[in-house]
Design a protein around this motif. Structure first.
Motif: not given
Length: 206
Positions: A99-112, A115-122, A144-148
């Protein structure tokens, strides 16, 4: 998606969410000369046909869903959250065939990013999450992810699958991770077969 009529944005929100189709695939449907499976939309507007564009598209929804799954068979959307660039590269190399892979460099960036893709329905199908990271560790990010997800009413079966990929192998770390809501746990150094085995158990790959 601003080119779409308001009624289409509203009535097709569920369709877009369930199929993963982007609004860009539908931007031409307000063009009367645009064809769908060989049928002009202008013709579909004729009163004697007894059908509206929206009604026609709704009838096509099952076919479009099948086409989407066929085109994207065995392809998943993956988020790798790891502050170690070497580990992130290894994970991307292992997972890219699936599949397609995105990379985040820390937990905060991962949550952000989530969140962005979640609200874009992706939505992501899989998150590979390190634990020891700056700014926000993996436990906090997972919480944070589970709460959202729960705040937005997602059922348990629709939650993103999270596999912790970490150097921490103590029993208490593993227990805490599962208590926070992960579905898998893989210890570093990353062994390809171990990681893929976890994904198979979760039904993400065959």
């Amino acid at each position: 998606h601003d080119a779409l009529p308001i009624w289409l944005n509203r009535d097709f929100s569920t369709f877009i969410l369930e199929t993963g189709w982007k609004y860009s695939h539908l931007t031409k449907i307000d063009n009367p000369n645009y064809t769908i499976f060989g049928l002009r939309l202008a013709d579909l507007n004729k009163k004697n046909m007894g059908i509206t564009i929206l009604g026609f598209l709704k009838q096509l929804t099952p076919t479009l869903i099948k086409l989407h799954h066929l085109v994207n068979k065995n392809k998943i959307k993956i988020l790798i959250v790891d502050d170690d660039p070497v580990s992130a590269i290894i994970l991307k190399k292992i997972l890219s065939p699936y599949g397609t892979c995105d990379i985040a460099k820390n937990g905060q960036e991962g949550v952000e990013t989530f969140t962005k893709t979640f609200h874009e329905n992706s939505h992501y199908d899989l998150i590979c999450l390190d634990i020891m990271m700056p700014r926000m560790d993996g436990y906090e990010a997972l919480a944070e992810i589970r709460l959202m997800e729960l705040e937005h009413g997602l059922s348990l079966q629709n939650l993103v699958k999270v596999v912790m990929v970490t150097a921490l192998d103590a029993k208490e770390n593993i227990i805490r991770a599962f208590n926070e809501g992960c579905e898998g746990y893989v210890t570093k150094p990353i062994i390809k077969n171990n990681l893929l085995s976890e994904l198979r158990k979760l039904g993400l790959i065959s």
